[in-house]
Design a protein around this motif. Sequence first.
Motif, PDB file in Angstrom:
ATOM      1  N   GLY A   1       8.894   7.061  18.766  1.00  0.00           N
ATOM      2  CA  GLY A   1       7.820   8.029  19.000  1.00  0.00           C
ATOM      3  C   GLY A   1       7.196   8.583  17.738  1.00  0.00           C
ATOM      4  O   GLY A   1       6.807   9.749  17.672  1.00  0.00           O
ATOM      5  N   TYR A   2       7.047   7.757  16.706  1.00  0.00           N
ATOM      6  CA  TYR A   2       6.355   8.229  15.494  1.00  0.00           C
ATOM      7  C   TYR A   2       4.845   8.053  15.682  1.00  0.00           C
ATOM      8  O   TYR A   2       4.392   7.351  16.606  1.00  0.00           O
ATOM      9  N   ALA A   3       4.050   8.681  14.780  1.00  0.00           N
ATOM     10  CA  ALA A   3       2.591   8.654  14.946  1.00  0.00           C
ATOM     11  C   ALA A   3       1.961   7.355  14.425  1.00  0.00           C
ATOM     12  O   ALA A   3       1.179   6.718  15.133  1.00  0.00           O
ATOM     13  N   SER A   4       2.280   6.967  13.180  1.00  0.00           N
ATOM     14  CA  SER A   4       1.639   5.769  12.617  1.00  0.00           C
ATOM     15  C   SER A   4       2.451   5.220  11.446  1.00  0.00           C
ATOM     16  O   SER A   4       3.390   5.877  10.965  1.00  0.00           O
ATOM     17  N   ILE A   5       2.043   4.037  10.976  1.00  0.00           N
ATOM     18  CA  ILE A   5       2.678   3.446   9.791  1.00  0.00           C
ATOM     19  C   ILE A   5       1.604   3.225   8.737  1.00  0.00           C
ATOM     20  O   ILE A   5       0.511   2.776   9.060  1.00  0.00           O
ATOM     21  N   GLN A   6       1.934   3.533   7.493  1.00  0.00           N
ATOM     22  CA  GLN A   6       1.024   3.210   6.388  1.00  0.00           C
ATOM     23  C   GLN A   6       1.711   2.188   5.489  1.00  0.00           C
ATOM     24  O   GLN A   6       2.880   2.353   5.148  1.00  0.00           O
ATOM     25  N   TYR A   7       0.968   1.156   5.103  1.00  0.00           N
ATOM     26  CA  TYR A   7       1.515   0.127   4.222  1.00  0.00           C
ATOM     27  C   TYR A   7       0.717   0.137   2.924  1.00  0.00           C
ATOM     28  O   TYR A   7      -0.507   0.090   2.954  1.00  0.00           O
TER      29      TYR A   7
ATOM     30  N   LEU B   1       8.574  17.480  12.965  1.00  0.00           N
ATOM     31  CA  LEU B   1       8.257  16.107  12.553  1.00  0.00           C
ATOM     32  C   LEU B   1       8.516  15.929  11.060  1.00  0.00           C
ATOM     33  O   LEU B   1       8.488  16.903  10.312  1.00  0.00           O
ATOM     34  N   THR B   2       8.753  14.692  10.669  1.00  0.00           N
ATOM     35  CA  THR B   2       8.940  14.399   9.256  1.00  0.00           C
ATOM     36  C   THR B   2       8.298  13.052   8.940  1.00  0.00           C
ATOM     37  O   THR B   2       8.013  12.288   9.852  1.00  0.00           O
ATOM     38  N   ASP B   3       8.052  12.784   7.656  1.00  0.00           N
ATOM     39  CA  ASP B   3       7.588  11.456   7.244  1.00  0.00           C
ATOM     40  C   ASP B   3       8.734  10.773   6.512  1.00  0.00           C
ATOM     41  O   ASP B   3       9.446  11.420   5.746  1.00  0.00           O
ATOM     42  N   ILE B   4       8.902   9.488   6.734  1.00  0.00           N
ATOM     43  CA  ILE B   4       9.910   8.725   5.980  1.00  0.00           C
ATOM     44  C   ILE B   4       9.176   7.640   5.196  1.00  0.00           C
ATOM     45  O   ILE B   4       8.401   6.881   5.778  1.00  0.00           O
ATOM     46  N   SER B   5       9.402   7.602   3.889  1.00  0.00           N
ATOM     47  CA  SER B   5       8.824   6.531   3.071  1.00  0.00           C
ATOM     48  C   SER B   5       9.952   5.701   2.474  1.00  0.00           C
ATOM     49  O   SER B   5      11.001   6.245   2.135  1.00  0.00           O
ATOM     50  N   PHE B   6       9.722   4.415   2.368  1.00  0.00           N
ATOM     51  CA  PHE B   6      10.681   3.582   1.643  1.00  0.00           C
ATOM     52  C   PHE B   6       9.953   2.445   0.953  1.00  0.00           C
ATOM     53  O   PHE B   6       8.820   2.113   1.309  1.00  0.00           O
ATOM     54  N   THR B   7      10.596   1.870  -0.059  1.00  0.00           N
ATOM     55  CA  THR B   7       9.996   0.741  -0.778  1.00  0.00           C
ATOM     56  C   THR B   7      10.808  -0.526  -0.490  1.00  0.00           C
ATOM     57  O   THR B   7      11.995  -0.441  -0.146  1.00  0.00           O
ATOM     58  N   LEU B   8      10.137  -1.654  -0.628  1.00  0.00           N
ATOM     59  CA  LEU B   8      10.757  -2.944  -0.326  1.00  0.00           C
ATOM     60  C   LEU B   8       9.968  -4.032  -1.046  1.00  0.00           C
ATOM     61  O   LEU B   8       8.851  -3.776  -1.495  1.00  0.00           O
TER      62      LEU B   8
ATOM     63  N   THR C   1       5.225   4.003   4.757  1.00  0.00           N
ATOM     64  CA  THR C   1       5.451   5.382   5.196  1.00  0.00           C
ATOM     65  C   THR C   1       5.346   5.430   6.721  1.00  0.00           C
ATOM     66  O   THR C   1       4.362   4.950   7.292  1.00  0.00           O
ATOM     67  N   ILE C   2       6.386   5.974   7.334  1.00  0.00           N
ATOM     68  CA  ILE C   2       6.357   6.164   8.782  1.00  0.00           C
ATOM     69  C   ILE C   2       5.991   7.627   8.986  1.00  0.00           C
ATOM     70  O   ILE C   2       6.733   8.532   8.578  1.00  0.00           O
ATOM     71  N   VAL C   3       4.828   7.841   9.573  1.00  0.00           N
ATOM     72  CA  VAL C   3       4.264   9.195   9.652  1.00  0.00           C
ATOM     73  C   VAL C   3       4.624   9.844  10.992  1.00  0.00           C
ATOM     74  O   VAL C   3       4.551   9.199  12.040  1.00  0.00           O
TER      75      VAL C   3
END
Length: 423
Positions: free
Chosen positions: A335-341, A308-315, A269-271
């Motif tokens: 310029g996104y805030a953070s990444i969650q894995y 702002l928006t969040d983008i999530s993807f699976t891989l 997730t790119i927050v």
Amino acid sequence: MGLIVQKYGGSSVADAEGMKRVANRIVAAKRDGNQVVVVVSAMGDTTDELIELAKQITPIPSGRELDMLLTAGERISMALLAMAITNLGHEARSFTGSQAGVITTSAHGRARIIDVTPGRIQGALKEGAIAIVAGFQGISQDTKDVTTLGRGGSDTTAVALAAALDADVCEIYTDVDGVFSADPRVVPSARKLKTVTYDEMLELAASGAKVLHLRCVEYARRYDLPIHVRSSFSTNEGTWVVKDHPEGADMEQAIISGIAHDKSEAKITIVGVPDRTGVAARIFQAIADADINIDMIVQNVSAAATGLTDISFTLPKAEGADATGVLQKLQGEVGYASIQYDDQIGKLSLVGAGMRSHPGVTATFFGALSAAGVNIEMISTSEIRISVICREADIERGVKAAHTAFELDADQNEAVVYGGSGR
Ligand code: ADP
Ligand code: ASP
Ligand code: MG
């Protein structure tokens, strides 16, 4: 007299006894008056063991050398099987992928078949021999190096050879009696499907039902080649993978043919992504440039006007580290805030051509998951598939609940798992 291509998976040739049992089946097909070409996988869990061995030497082995190593597994099988057949008084000749004319791209570990030139196989058949071919491998057209087709790729070798030889049928022998309404290792009450269409099987294979390799189904569809999936441990009729369900089957055709699950994916997730034109394109271009495969994507513009928006993807989990590395490099520019894995996710998919004409499927599916206490994190759909992402630990409970909700449970358990470790 026909031409049959048979493929035996690793669990069917796990030891010397298995080799002999399979050799008897092959000889029986030959005695029936057929020309027989056999594709064989590495014995048991050999491929996994070779990968582990390589990892003990180096964390990131070179693709070329790893392919060289892994193809040895199928070479062992093909030679032993040829010996077992010779022992039964029939002539058998083994061939590597390269000798069998399996020409591929140069992408190590995930090469695609470009062409099949089976001259030597045809020669062996003409002389009355049984041809044994090492599955899962080929030779690169440009580099001339040995390649592999990706895990489970022997199925694709078999179908590609069957198409090139204009075989009457391609039989895939495995450790269960066919394609079931769910993985028999998870749902003992799963039902064996008499037929499944190429389109349904493509969705099932893409959604994690590893009984057939995805590309083998693509190949079979392209050449309209019927596949018979069955067990090498029984003589039961298996499942036919064909273009359409036979006439008359529609009446009894369930809305859902099968339920697949997949625990091999992770979610990123790119927050706090700026909601600007071109940002998603930039992110996914970078991911594509790194040759990373993605599956589901979810993005929703934030309703509260934060911009702002969040983008999530699976891989695939295996590509998680590469993807986070690529995204970290983009942080300054995007310029996104953070990444969650998150690698504790699982995917659960319902597949069925009957879904097209039944509007209530999603409601029934989500109702069953909710009653089983399974929380849905992402959703994606195609014309004949609904997939959800949930916690990995909830997957098996979710599969069973959905299987029951769509009345797929067999009256009496008929799903037998004859062998294999399920790895
Ligand atoms: P092989 O070694 O013969 O290639 P695989 O392990 O690749 O065998 O595939 C067979 C396994 O696929 C079965 O043992 C079963 O656990 C799994 N599987 C997953 N989904 C299904 C399904 N819908 N029907 C049958 N088998 C399935
Ligand atoms: N031996 C390979 C694997 O384990 C190929 C196959 O069995 O289809 O992935
Ligand atoms: Mg397989």
